[in-house]
Design an enzyme around this catalytic site. Structure first.
Site, PDB file in Angstrom:
ATOM      1  N   THR A   1       0.814  -1.219   0.000  1.00 51.98           N
ATOM      2  CA  THR A   1       0.000   0.000   0.000  1.00 51.98           C
ATOM      3  C   THR A   1       0.850   1.273   0.000  1.00 51.98           C
ATOM      4  O   THR A   1       0.575   2.180  -0.805  1.00 51.98           O
ATOM      5  CB  THR A   1      -0.988  -0.009   1.179  1.00 51.98           C
ATOM      6  OG1 THR A   1      -1.810  -1.176   1.081  1.00 51.98           O
ATOM      7  CG2 THR A   1      -1.858   1.226   1.185  1.00 51.98           C
TER       8      THR A   1
ATOM      9  N   GLU B   1       1.287   9.755  -5.485  1.00 52.70           N
ATOM     10  CA  GLU B   1       1.882  11.069  -5.218  1.00 52.70           C
ATOM     11  C   GLU B   1       2.756  11.517  -6.385  1.00 52.70           C
ATOM     12  O   GLU B   1       2.722  12.684  -6.787  1.00 52.70           O
ATOM     13  CB  GLU B   1       2.700  11.028  -3.928  1.00 52.70           C
ATOM     14  CG  GLU B   1       1.859  10.945  -2.678  1.00 52.70           C
ATOM     15  CD  GLU B   1       2.589  11.448  -1.447  1.00 52.70           C
ATOM     16  OE1 GLU B   1       3.365  12.418  -1.554  1.00 52.70           O
ATOM     17  OE2 GLU B   1       2.356  10.871  -0.373  1.00 52.70           O
TER      18      GLU B   1
ATOM     19  N   GLY C   1       3.760  16.460  -0.840  1.00 56.68           N
ATOM     20  CA  GLY C   1       2.546  15.786  -0.409  1.00 56.68           C
ATOM     21  C   GLY C   1       2.160  16.205   0.999  1.00 56.68           C
ATOM     22  O   GLY C   1       3.016  16.251   1.886  1.00 56.68           O
TER      23      GLY C   1
ATOM     24  N   HIS D   1      -6.861   0.825  -0.671  1.00 51.22           N
ATOM     25  CA  HIS D   1      -6.201  -0.206  -1.477  1.00 51.22           C
ATOM     26  C   HIS D   1      -7.223  -1.329  -1.636  1.00 51.22           C
ATOM     27  O   HIS D   1      -7.576  -1.984  -0.663  1.00 51.22           O
ATOM     28  CB  HIS D   1      -4.939  -0.689  -0.772  1.00 51.22           C
ATOM     29  CG  HIS D   1      -3.989  -1.407  -1.663  1.00 51.22           C
ATOM     30  ND1 HIS D   1      -2.675  -1.609  -1.325  1.00 51.22           N
ATOM     31  CD2 HIS D   1      -4.134  -1.983  -2.880  1.00 51.22           C
ATOM     32  CE1 HIS D   1      -2.067  -2.276  -2.285  1.00 51.22           C
ATOM     33  NE2 HIS D   1      -2.938  -2.521  -3.244  1.00 51.22           N
TER      34      HIS D   1
ATOM     35  N   ARG E   1      -1.346  18.301  -2.451  1.00 54.05           N
ATOM     36  CA  ARG E   1       0.050  18.721  -2.468  1.00 54.05           C
ATOM     37  C   ARG E   1       0.116  20.204  -2.143  1.00 54.05           C
ATOM     38  O   ARG E   1      -0.671  20.993  -2.648  1.00 54.05           O
ATOM     39  CB  ARG E   1       0.684  18.454  -3.838  1.00 54.05           C
ATOM     40  CG  ARG E   1       0.631  16.964  -4.206  1.00 54.05           C
ATOM     41  CD  ARG E   1       1.445  16.620  -5.413  1.00 54.05           C
ATOM     42  NE  ARG E   1       2.864  16.785  -5.205  1.00 54.05           N
ATOM     43  CZ  ARG E   1       3.622  15.946  -4.491  1.00 54.05           C
ATOM     44  NH1 ARG E   1       3.093  14.887  -3.916  1.00 54.05           N
ATOM     45  NH2 ARG E   1       4.909  16.171  -4.362  1.00 54.05           N
TER      46      ARG E   1
END
Length: 131
Positions: free
Chosen positions: A38, A46, A65, A72, A116
């Site tokens: 994950t 990202e 980030g 997931h 971000r």
């Protein structure tokens, strides 16, 4: 820099990856399956997000980030192909928000949101005492 001047809703990017052994849960945690981890999926999300906007940033500006909200959904074995996508869904003065997804050859394996923060690299490093 104000992100609203350069970043537009809908900007997007995608990344492709063949899952290597060193990106699996079993690589990091003994006795766990050798399936795509994950945190490694989130890393690709990202990176796709950064790829979508990096060409539009002024010189000296970067994004970092700041938020992840990811699910997931399915496992992918070593050697499996993963396509990760990111699309800008909102732009604030210093924050860019993305919808992110990941797919293997059979189905969607991950989905969520990512943000971000826009920062001046030199100022950021100076504040950390590294520049």
């Amino acid at each position: 820099m104000d992100a609203r001047d350069a970043i537009k809703i809908g900007m997007s990017a995608e990344r492709m990856l063949v899952v290597p052994a060193d990106r699996t849960v079993g690589h990091f945690v003994p006795d766990m399956p050798m399936v795509y981890a994950t945190p490694m999926m989130i890393l690709e999300m990202e990176m796709a997000s950064a790829d979508a906007i990096a060409p539009h940033l002024e010189t000296g500006w970067i994004t970092l980030g700041t938020e992840v909200d990811i699910r997931h959904l399915a496992a992918t074995l070593v050697g499996g192909r993963v396509r990760t996508t990111a699309k800008v869904i909102a732009v604030e003065r210093r924050v860019i928000r993305f919808e992110v997804e990941a797919f293997n050859d059979k189905r969607r394996i991950g989905e969520g949101r990512h943000a971000r923060g826009l920062v001046n690299a030199a100022t950021f490093m100076k504040q950390l005492g590294a520049g």
